[in-house]
Design an enzyme around this catalytic site. Structure first.
Site, PDB file in Angstrom:
ATOM      1  N   ARG A   1       0.850  -1.193   0.000  1.00 51.20           N
ATOM      2  CA  ARG A   1       0.000   0.000   0.000  1.00 51.20           C
ATOM      3  C   ARG A   1       0.885   1.243   0.000  1.00 51.20           C
ATOM      4  O   ARG A   1       1.839   1.343   0.768  1.00 51.20           O
ATOM      5  CB  ARG A   1      -0.896  -0.016   1.228  1.00 51.20           C
ATOM      6  CG  ARG A   1      -1.872   1.141   1.320  1.00 51.20           C
ATOM      7  CD  ARG A   1      -2.676   1.048   2.614  1.00 51.20           C
ATOM      8  NE  ARG A   1      -3.556  -0.104   2.624  1.00 51.20           N
ATOM      9  CZ  ARG A   1      -4.010  -0.676   3.744  1.00 51.20           C
ATOM     10  NH1 ARG A   1      -3.637  -0.227   4.932  1.00 51.20           N
ATOM     11  NH2 ARG A   1      -4.823  -1.701   3.679  1.00 51.20           N
TER      12      ARG A   1
ATOM     13  N   CYS B   1     -13.547  -1.026   6.338  1.00 51.42           N
ATOM     14  CA  CYS B   1     -12.571  -0.336   5.500  1.00 51.42           C
ATOM     15  C   CYS B   1     -13.223   0.539   4.431  1.00 51.42           C
ATOM     16  O   CYS B   1     -12.647   1.544   4.028  1.00 51.42           O
ATOM     17  CB  CYS B   1     -11.627  -1.351   4.855  1.00 51.42           C
ATOM     18  SG  CYS B   1     -10.536  -2.165   6.043  1.00 51.42           S
TER      19      CYS B   1
ATOM     20  N   CYS C   1     -16.374  -7.718   6.241  1.00 51.41           N
ATOM     21  CA  CYS C   1     -16.271  -7.949   7.679  1.00 51.41           C
ATOM     22  C   CYS C   1     -16.628  -6.648   8.387  1.00 51.41           C
ATOM     23  O   CYS C   1     -16.807  -5.615   7.744  1.00 51.41           O
ATOM     24  CB  CYS C   1     -14.861  -8.437   8.052  1.00 51.41           C
ATOM     25  SG  CYS C   1     -13.646  -7.113   8.259  1.00 51.41           S
TER      26      CYS C   1
ATOM     27  N   LYS D   1      -3.822   1.861  14.969  1.00 54.45           N
ATOM     28  CA  LYS D   1      -3.699   2.778  13.827  1.00 54.45           C
ATOM     29  C   LYS D   1      -4.310   4.132  14.158  1.00 54.45           C
ATOM     30  O   LYS D   1      -5.190   4.253  15.008  1.00 54.45           O
ATOM     31  CB  LYS D   1      -4.370   2.182  12.600  1.00 54.45           C
ATOM     32  CG  LYS D   1      -5.834   1.835  12.780  1.00 54.45           C
ATOM     33  CD  LYS D   1      -6.341   1.056  11.574  1.00 54.45           C
ATOM     34  CE  LYS D   1      -7.751   0.529  11.810  1.00 54.45           C
ATOM     35  NZ  LYS D   1      -8.220  -0.318  10.705  1.00 54.45           N
TER      36      LYS D   1
ATOM     37  N   ARG E   1      -1.534   6.798   9.626  1.00 54.07           N
ATOM     38  CA  ARG E   1      -1.694   6.273   8.269  1.00 54.07           C
ATOM     39  C   ARG E   1      -1.682   7.418   7.259  1.00 54.07           C
ATOM     40  O   ARG E   1      -1.410   8.565   7.591  1.00 54.07           O
ATOM     41  CB  ARG E   1      -2.999   5.474   8.183  1.00 54.07           C
ATOM     42  CG  ARG E   1      -3.094   4.290   9.160  1.00 54.07           C
ATOM     43  CD  ARG E   1      -2.176   3.141   8.789  1.00 54.07           C
ATOM     44  NE  ARG E   1      -2.338   1.987   9.661  1.00 54.07           N
ATOM     45  CZ  ARG E   1      -3.213   0.993   9.474  1.00 54.07           C
ATOM     46  NH1 ARG E   1      -4.054   1.043   8.460  1.00 54.07           N
ATOM     47  NH2 ARG E   1      -3.241  -0.038  10.298  1.00 54.07           N
TER      48      ARG E   1
ATOM     49  N   LYS F   1      -5.549   7.883  12.181  1.00 51.17           N
ATOM     50  CA  LYS F   1      -5.903   8.401  10.860  1.00 51.17           C
ATOM     51  C   LYS F   1      -6.219   9.886  10.911  1.00 51.17           C
ATOM     52  O   LYS F   1      -6.962  10.328  11.783  1.00 51.17           O
ATOM     53  CB  LYS F   1      -7.098   7.624  10.295  1.00 51.17           C
ATOM     54  CG  LYS F   1      -6.794   6.133  10.115  1.00 51.17           C
ATOM     55  CD  LYS F   1      -7.983   5.374   9.556  1.00 51.17           C
ATOM     56  CE  LYS F   1      -7.627   3.919   9.315  1.00 51.17           C
ATOM     57  NZ  LYS F   1      -8.770   3.155   8.741  1.00 51.17           N
TER      58      LYS F   1
ATOM     59  N   CYS G   1     -14.853  -2.974  -0.093  1.00 52.30           N
ATOM     60  CA  CYS G   1     -13.490  -3.383   0.258  1.00 52.30           C
ATOM     61  C   CYS G   1     -13.103  -4.597  -0.591  1.00 52.30           C
ATOM     62  O   CYS G   1     -13.971  -5.248  -1.180  1.00 52.30           O
ATOM     63  CB  CYS G   1     -13.405  -3.709   1.745  1.00 52.30           C
ATOM     64  SG  CYS G   1     -14.296  -5.227   2.202  1.00 52.30           S
TER      65      CYS G   1
END
Length: 650
Positions: free
Chosen positions: A77, A501, A497, A230, A146, A232, A452
């Site tokens: 990524r 995302c 899930c 994470k 991120r 953001k 996603c």
């Protein structure tokens, strides 16, 4: 004097990952050692450290064979603040996907690109090629900041948009890991030439404030253990919600004066999408307004927020480790007080803002300096050549011929810019020849949808998402047509899930993978993604999609007939409430709901089963994967063609 409360000591054992980070020698081991080993994959500890370098170890679940090793491969990524991809980098990514990957690129919901299908033996060469061509993967994954998002519109006559790009770049630099591990491992210690950092960013990283940095660490901001989870960030301008600002840990909104000069930023904090099924203590959350900060203090405030989460975020339970839970548990006032302790001064009240609106910037537009930009809709972000759609060919030809930069959008689309007016006709001819539809030719359900990747590569996927969403949109459109809502559209997002995302919890209709071929159905967010949706149905078997949606659409149509102004589907669901929706759906199923006669008598479509031999099933599965289409769609076409051939033979 403002002081920050003393960080609490965890009462239980910290999570396993905290130990892995501590033993990694600032993200070096065991990754560096295991990269030299002749194996197809990394150990569990190696996989966790690899994430910080921008890669996930995956396996192709379509290719799993019992008793054999998994089909290990790696996703890479990019770290691309504001979605910026220079032409040299794009062409390098295209080459890497051809040489080492699965011949596709995928635009992400955080404005980067992902490459899939890379083998371990090629991982170093792939990352090195990205870095040598003006890119990076450092910090695209892992427990740190991120990719920093910003509106993708390249307006050259809008100072606020230019400032949003500038500060997205600067905050990305401020929070970039400082460890030398990345360049040691992937470029043998040779640090690639990069743009000069803003002196204010360098000074802010070195400035301690009230405990915001570690003076004796290789990582002055992150320390030995980095972040609990994470983190953001986004930077945007007043009114522009092209970045889903309420889903971020931290969002900054540019505030300028009447002359367009930067004054400071409104600050929001505490958003996040990830959750876990059947764990009510986990939930999606929208960011809260925190206050306003002047331009001279913005880096120190960002550091203060990071330090608060770094020092107080949950390092015992990773499901509870995001900053949204810290703010939820503490409340905004206590959180603000802690941030002010690190910041060293009070945070000012929020400045007035206009309502935020979702923008996608598709189609042709003026940049404001005489040049043009064009936004291209990329279905689920997948850049490939497939059947009549030659998207990958078109982008390669355009970028090569005209040397154009691009911006990836938060909706998985692409904007090409710096287009001279004389080039517009030629570029449009390439797009048309390669089967790329204009924004007016795309069904709005597709235009405003996201999914996603899910199966087969994501290890967390419970069910399909990217591969099935096109057929789901077709089915939703068919139901809308049936009830007389052919012109209706709304925001649909799907994930395989509950981690969210594709940000389904900010969609008017969200499908969240619950079990194979079944999804939670979320409804009620607004079209501009400023309000969360809620669970309408815990488990929707996808075969029952039409029977579930039809009564909702009929109810929606009836309500709109009596309203003076158009109401979005999400606003309708939120206004009438889920109890009313469920009651109408229940009475509709029994034929007692107020509805047109043709709709009253509608019955649930029967669930049909056709069994096939295992060998045939596997052939269909392989071909569906090759074409990127649902198996049911492919099988139906094949059966129809066979029956038509029989009919023609008499």
């Amino acid at each position: 004097m403002l002081t920050s409360p003393t960080p609490s000591v965890p009462t239980g054992k910290t999570s396993k990952l905290e130990g892995i980070k501590e033993r990694s020698n600032f993200l070096r081991e065991p990754l560096a050692t295991e990269l030299l080993e002749d194996t197809t994959h990394f150990s569990g500890d190696g996989v966790q450290i690899l994430k910080f370098h921008g890669s996930y170890q995956q396996d192709n679940r379509d290719n799993r064979v019992k008793g054999q090793e998994k089909d290990y491969q790696f996703m890479l990524r990019t770290r691309s603040p504001g979605g910026f991809i220079p032409p040299q980098l794009y062409l390098a990514l295209d080459r890497i996907s051809e040489e080492y990957g699965n011949q596709t690129l995928r635009a992400t919901t955080r404005q980067g690109f992902q490459l899939h299908g890379i083998l371990k033996k090629n991982l170093k060469a792939a990352i090195a090629a990205i870095v040598q061509n003006m890119g990076s993967t450092l910090g695209a994954c892992g427990d740190l900041n991120r990719n920093v998002m910003a509106p993708p519109a390249p307006y050259k006559n809008r100072r606020d948009y230019t400032l949003a790009w500038q500060y997205a770049d600067n905050i990305a630099d401020l929070l970039t890991p400082q460890t030398g591990a990345y360049y040691e491992i992937w470029l043998d210690g040779e640090k690639a030439i990069s743009a000069q950092e803003d002196p204010a960013v360098v000074a802010a990283r070195q400035r301690n404030g009230n405990g915001t940095i570690f003076q004796d660490k290789e990582e002055p901001i992150y320390g030995t253990h980095y972040m609990p989870r994470k983190f953001k960030c986004a930077v945007t301008v007043p009114g522009d919600n092209s970045v889903d600002l309420f889903s971020q840990d931290v969002s900054l909104v540019v505030i300028t004066d009447e002359a367009g000069e930067l004054q400071g930023f409104n600050v929001y904090a505490g958003g996040g999408m990830g959750r876990t099924h059947n764990k009510e203590e986990t939930f999606a959350r929208v960011a809260d307004p925190i206050g306003y900060v002047s331009k001279d203090d913005v880096y120190d405030l960002v550091k203060a927020i990071v330090a608060t989460q770094r020092d107080y975020g949950d390092r015992v339970n990773r499901r509870h480790a995001r900053m949204k839970y810290l703010i939820h548990d503490w409340g905004v006032e206590k959180f603000r007080a802690s941030v002010e302790g690190y910041f060293g001064k009070a945070i000012e009240p929020l400045k007035p803002l206009p309502p935020f609106k979702y923008e996608d910037y598709l189609g042709w537009h003026q940049q404001g300096d005489g040049n043009l930009f064009v936004g291209l809709s990329i279905q689920n972000g997948r850049v490939w050549d497939r059947d009549s759609l030659q998207l990958r060919t078109a982008l390669r030809e355009i970028v090569t011929r005209y040397n154009l930069p691009m911006r990836v959008t938060a909706s998985q689309n692409i904007i090409l810019y710096e287009i001279q007016p004389a080039w517009q006709r030629e570029i449009q001819e390439i797009l048309t020849r390669c089967g790329i539809q204009s924004e007016t030719d795309i069904d709005p359900l597709e235009r405003y949808s996201m999914a996603c990747p899910a199966l087969p590569t994501c290890g967390l996927a419970i069910t399909e998402s990217e591969r099935i969403l096109p057929s789901i949109l077709d089915r939703v459109r068919a139901v809308l047509d049936k009830v007389g809502l052919s012109e209706e559209h709304f925001v649909i997002r799907m994930t395989g899930c509950p981690n969210g995302c594709a940000r389904p919890y900010l969609a008017e209709m969200g499908f969240v993978g619950k079990s194979p071929d079944a999804y939670q159905l979320w409804l009620g967010a607004d079209p501009n993604q400023t309000r969360l949706s809620r669970v309408y149905l815990e488990k929707l078997e996808i075969d029952n999609l039409e029977a579930t949606l039809e009564p909702l659409f009929v109810y929606f149509k009836q309500e709109q007939a009596s309203r003076p102004q158009r109401e979005s589907f999400g606003d309708f669901c939120d206004r009438v409430g889920f109890e009313a929706l469920r009651q109408f759906a229940a009475s509709y199923a029994t034929g007692s709901a107020t509805a047109p006669a043709t709709e009253k008598s509608a019955k649930r479509p029967p669930r049909r089963r056709i069994n096939v031999r295992d060998a045939v099933y596997q052939q269909v599965k392989v071909e569906a994967k090759r074409q990127g289409r649902p198996m049911s769609e492919l099988a139906s076409e094949a059966i129809a063609a066979y029956l038509e051939e029989l009919k023609s033979q008499g």
